[in-house]
Design a protein around this motif. Structure first.
Motif, PDB file in Angstrom:
ATOM      1  N   ALA A 104       0.887  -1.361   0.232  1.00 12.85           N
ATOM      2  CA  ALA A 104      -0.040  -0.055  -0.122  1.00 12.85           C
ATOM      3  C   ALA A 104       0.970   1.269   0.163  1.00 12.85           C
ATOM      4  O   ALA A 104       0.617   2.130   0.751  1.00 12.85           O
ATOM      5  N   THR A 105       1.778   1.295  -0.795  1.00 17.32           N
ATOM      6  CA  THR A 105       2.890   2.300  -0.931  1.00 17.32           C
ATOM      7  C   THR A 105       2.819   2.730  -2.503  1.00 17.32           C
ATOM      8  O   THR A 105       2.504   2.030  -3.254  1.00 17.32           O
ATOM      9  N   ALA A 106       3.515   3.798  -2.718  1.00 16.52           N
ATOM     10  CA  ALA A 106       3.543   4.480  -4.032  1.00 16.52           C
ATOM     11  C   ALA A 106       4.981   4.985  -3.950  1.00 16.52           C
ATOM     12  O   ALA A 106       5.435   5.669  -3.235  1.00 16.52           O
ATOM     13  N   ASP A 107       5.637   4.940  -5.331  1.00 17.91           N
ATOM     14  CA  ASP A 107       6.867   5.493  -5.391  1.00 17.91           C
ATOM     15  C   ASP A 107       6.485   6.725  -6.187  1.00 17.91           C
ATOM     16  O   ASP A 107       6.201   6.901  -7.291  1.00 17.91           O
ATOM     17  N   GLU A 108       6.746   7.903  -5.254  1.00 16.55           N
ATOM     18  CA  GLU A 108       5.721   9.294  -5.585  1.00 16.55           C
ATOM     19  C   GLU A 108       6.883   9.759  -6.759  1.00 16.55           C
ATOM     20  O   GLU A 108       6.024  10.597  -7.728  1.00 16.55           O
ATOM     21  N   GLU A 109       7.853   9.770  -6.887  1.00 18.28           N
ATOM     22  CA  GLU A 109       8.751  10.222  -8.020  1.00 18.28           C
ATOM     23  C   GLU A 109       8.327   9.388  -9.352  1.00 18.28           C
ATOM     24  O   GLU A 109       8.113  10.241 -10.307  1.00 18.28           O
ATOM     25  N   SER A 110       8.194   8.377  -9.341  1.00 16.19           N
ATOM     26  CA  SER A 110       7.813   7.565 -10.770  1.00 16.19           C
ATOM     27  C   SER A 110       6.167   7.930 -10.857  1.00 16.19           C
ATOM     28  O   SER A 110       6.173   7.995 -12.212  1.00 16.19           O
ATOM     29  N   PHE A 111       5.573   8.013  -9.969  1.00 15.25           N
ATOM     30  CA  PHE A 111       4.234   8.353  -9.961  1.00 15.25           C
ATOM     31  C   PHE A 111       3.991   9.752 -10.814  1.00 15.25           C
ATOM     32  O   PHE A 111       3.597   9.879 -11.966  1.00 15.25           O
ATOM     33  N   ASP A 112       4.847  10.677 -10.069  1.00 16.76           N
ATOM     34  CA  ASP A 112       4.961  11.771 -10.676  1.00 16.76           C
ATOM     35  C   ASP A 112       5.360  12.147 -12.248  1.00 16.76           C
ATOM     36  O   ASP A 112       5.175  12.833 -13.038  1.00 16.76           O
ATOM     37  N   GLN A 113       6.620  11.218 -12.493  1.00 12.85           N
ATOM     38  CA  GLN A 113       7.142  11.160 -13.563  1.00 12.85           C
ATOM     39  C   GLN A 113       6.086  10.588 -14.766  1.00 12.85           C
ATOM     40  O   GLN A 113       6.116  11.258 -15.923  1.00 12.85           O
ATOM     41  N   GLY A 114       5.391   9.671 -14.484  1.00 10.30           N
ATOM     42  CA  GLY A 114       4.200   9.172 -15.249  1.00 10.30           C
ATOM     43  C   GLY A 114       3.328  10.104 -15.592  1.00 10.30           C
ATOM     44  O   GLY A 114       2.846  10.367 -16.583  1.00 10.30           O
ATOM     45  N   LEU A 115       2.885  10.841 -14.542  1.00  4.26           N
ATOM     46  CA  LEU A 115       1.832  11.925 -14.869  1.00  4.26           C
ATOM     47  C   LEU A 115       2.395  12.910 -15.963  1.00  4.26           C
ATOM     48  O   LEU A 115       1.823  13.553 -16.651  1.00  4.26           O
ATOM     49  N   LYS A 116       3.650  13.147 -15.570  1.00  3.35           N
ATOM     50  CA  LYS A 116       4.276  14.497 -16.371  1.00  3.35           C
ATOM     51  C   LYS A 116       4.417  13.970 -17.810  1.00  3.35           C
ATOM     52  O   LYS A 116       4.084  14.635 -19.109  1.00  3.35           O
ATOM     53  N   LEU A 117       4.843  12.492 -18.145  1.00  5.21           N
ATOM     54  CA  LEU A 117       4.959  12.063 -19.413  1.00  5.21           C
ATOM     55  C   LEU A 117       3.491  12.131 -19.735  1.00  5.21           C
ATOM     56  O   LEU A 117       3.477  12.010 -21.192  1.00  5.21           O
ATOM     57  N   GLN A 118       2.542  11.790 -19.400  1.00  5.42           N
ATOM     58  CA  GLN A 118       1.127  11.658 -19.635  1.00  5.42           C
ATOM     59  C   GLN A 118       0.807  12.978 -20.395  1.00  5.42           C
ATOM     60  O   GLN A 118       0.310  13.096 -21.325  1.00  5.42           O
ATOM     61  N   GLY A 119       1.130  14.022 -19.453  1.00  7.54           N
ATOM     62  CA  GLY A 119       0.817  15.442 -20.059  1.00  7.54           C
ATOM     63  C   GLY A 119       1.599  15.775 -21.334  1.00  7.54           C
ATOM     64  O   GLY A 119       0.968  16.324 -22.423  1.00  7.54           O
ATOM     65  N   GLU A 120       2.767  15.410 -21.517  1.00 13.52           N
ATOM     66  CA  GLU A 120       3.411  15.592 -22.693  1.00 13.52           C
ATOM     67  C   GLU A 120       2.991  14.935 -23.910  1.00 13.52           C
ATOM     68  O   GLU A 120       2.829  15.531 -25.016  1.00 13.52           O
ATOM     69  N   ALA A 121       2.555  13.629 -23.656  1.00 10.13           N
ATOM     70  CA  ALA A 121       1.778  12.792 -24.685  1.00 10.13           C
ATOM     71  C   ALA A 121       0.534  13.448 -25.335  1.00 10.13           C
ATOM     72  O   ALA A 121       0.309  13.166 -26.058  1.00 10.13           O
ATOM     73  N   SER A 122       0.053  13.872 -24.376  1.00  8.42           N
ATOM     74  CA  SER A 122      -1.415  14.342 -24.497  1.00  8.42           C
ATOM     75  C   SER A 122      -1.330  15.624 -25.420  1.00  8.42           C
ATOM     76  O   SER A 122      -2.026  15.821 -26.238  1.00  8.42           O
ATOM     77  N   LYS A 123      -0.306  16.536 -25.143  1.00 10.13           N
ATOM     78  CA  LYS A 123       0.125  17.715 -26.136  1.00 10.13           C
ATOM     79  C   LYS A 123       0.314  17.156 -27.434  1.00 10.13           C
ATOM     80  O   LYS A 123       0.068  17.804 -28.388  1.00 10.13           O
ATOM     81  N   GLU A 124       1.036  15.995 -27.375  1.00 14.53           N
ATOM     82  CA  GLU A 124       1.671  15.447 -28.957  1.00 14.53           C
ATOM     83  C   GLU A 124       0.160  15.081 -29.458  1.00 14.53           C
ATOM     84  O   GLU A 124      -0.054  15.190 -30.832  1.00 14.53           O
ATOM     85  N   ILE A 125      -0.517  14.489 -28.815  1.00 10.64           N
ATOM     86  CA  ILE A 125      -1.922  13.736 -29.470  1.00 10.64           C
ATOM     87  C   ILE A 125      -2.783  14.976 -29.980  1.00 10.64           C
ATOM     88  O   ILE A 125      -3.126  15.031 -31.147  1.00 10.64           O
ATOM     89  N   VAL A 126      -3.017  15.974 -29.127  1.00 13.41           N
ATOM     90  CA  VAL A 126      -3.692  17.117 -29.483  1.00 13.41           C
ATOM     91  C   VAL A 126      -3.355  17.808 -30.834  1.00 13.41           C
ATOM     92  O   VAL A 126      -3.974  18.240 -31.596  1.00 13.41           O
ATOM     93  N   LYS A 127      -1.955  18.163 -30.638  1.00 14.37           N
ATOM     94  CA  LYS A 127      -1.202  18.738 -32.031  1.00 14.37           C
ATOM     95  C   LYS A 127      -1.614  17.972 -33.269  1.00 14.37           C
ATOM     96  O   LYS A 127      -1.725  18.607 -34.172  1.00 14.37           O
ATOM     97  N   VAL A 128      -1.087  16.870 -33.218  1.00 12.29           N
ATOM     98  CA  VAL A 128      -1.524  15.759 -34.416  1.00 12.29           C
ATOM     99  C   VAL A 128      -2.735  15.914 -34.895  1.00 12.29           C
ATOM    100  O   VAL A 128      -3.191  16.036 -36.037  1.00 12.29           O
ATOM    101  N   SER A 129      -3.904  15.708 -33.988  1.00 11.62           N
ATOM    102  CA  SER A 129      -5.247  15.776 -34.252  1.00 11.62           C
ATOM    103  C   SER A 129      -5.763  17.196 -34.795  1.00 11.62           C
ATOM    104  O   SER A 129      -6.401  17.379 -35.602  1.00 11.62           O
ATOM    105  N   ASN A 130      -5.048  18.370 -34.279  1.00 12.26           N
ATOM    106  CA  ASN A 130      -5.406  19.426 -34.913  1.00 12.26           C
ATOM    107  C   ASN A 130      -4.573  19.650 -36.350  1.00 12.26           C
ATOM    108  O   ASN A 130      -5.170  20.108 -37.262  1.00 12.26           O
ATOM    109  N   ASP A 131      -3.512  19.091 -36.404  1.00  8.63           N
ATOM    110  CA  ASP A 131      -2.914  18.790 -37.701  1.00  8.63           C
ATOM    111  C   ASP A 131      -3.882  18.323 -38.762  1.00  8.63           C
ATOM    112  O   ASP A 131      -4.010  18.591 -39.750  1.00  8.63           O
ATOM    113  N   ILE A 132      -4.400  17.234 -38.462  1.00  6.56           N
ATOM    114  CA  ILE A 132      -5.259  16.404 -39.288  1.00  6.56           C
ATOM    115  C   ILE A 132      -6.576  17.196 -39.790  1.00  6.56           C
ATOM    116  O   ILE A 132      -6.786  17.446 -40.688  1.00  6.56           O
TER     117      ILE A 132
END
Length: 139
Positions: A104-132
């Protein structure tokens, strides 16, 4: 450069939009699970299991996207969309795997890194969707 919307392009665009809608719904479910309170190991294990189910939904959506045949005029954007979505799924997995249900623990650094990378990937997806959309003259 605007391209004409043929039946093939319309079908492709609708299919991509359906995947996007499924992604949005799954993302909202993730948000709902994140808001849940848990006070014991059983709750933590339940939440992790819910996250794993939702990760499976994201992986299924990625597979659907990969199996779409993009019209020639949109192949580059389609590949970028697959790459962005793949990064999103990987980032989600990083965040999920930071949770240790047995302790019942979390590696907060890894969790935060995952969320950060999610945000970056979301921006890429939005950009490509807008390009289409721009190529189709929709924006």
């Amino acid at each position: 450069m605007k391209i004409p919307i043929t039946a093939e392009i319309r079908t492709y665009a609708l299919s991509v939009a359906q995947v996007g809608e499924r992604m949005r719904i799954t993302g909202n479910k993730f948000g709902d699970v994140t808001k849940q309170r848990f006070s014991n190991l059983g709750d933590f294990k339940r939440v992790k299991a819910e996250y794993e189910t939702l990760l499976g939904e994201f992986e299924s959506q990625k597979e659907t996207l990969e199996n779409l045949t993009a019209p020639t005029q949109l192949r580059d954007e389609h590949e970028k969309l697959i790459q962005g979505y793949g990064k999103y799924v990987e980032a989600t997995a990083i965040a999920l795997h930071s949770l240790d249900a047995e302790k019942a623990t979390a590696d907060e650094e890894s969790f935060d890194q995952g969320l950060k990378l999610q945000g970056e990937a979301s921006k890429e997806i939005v950009k490509v969707s807008n390009d289409i959309a721009a190529k189709l003259g929709l924006i």
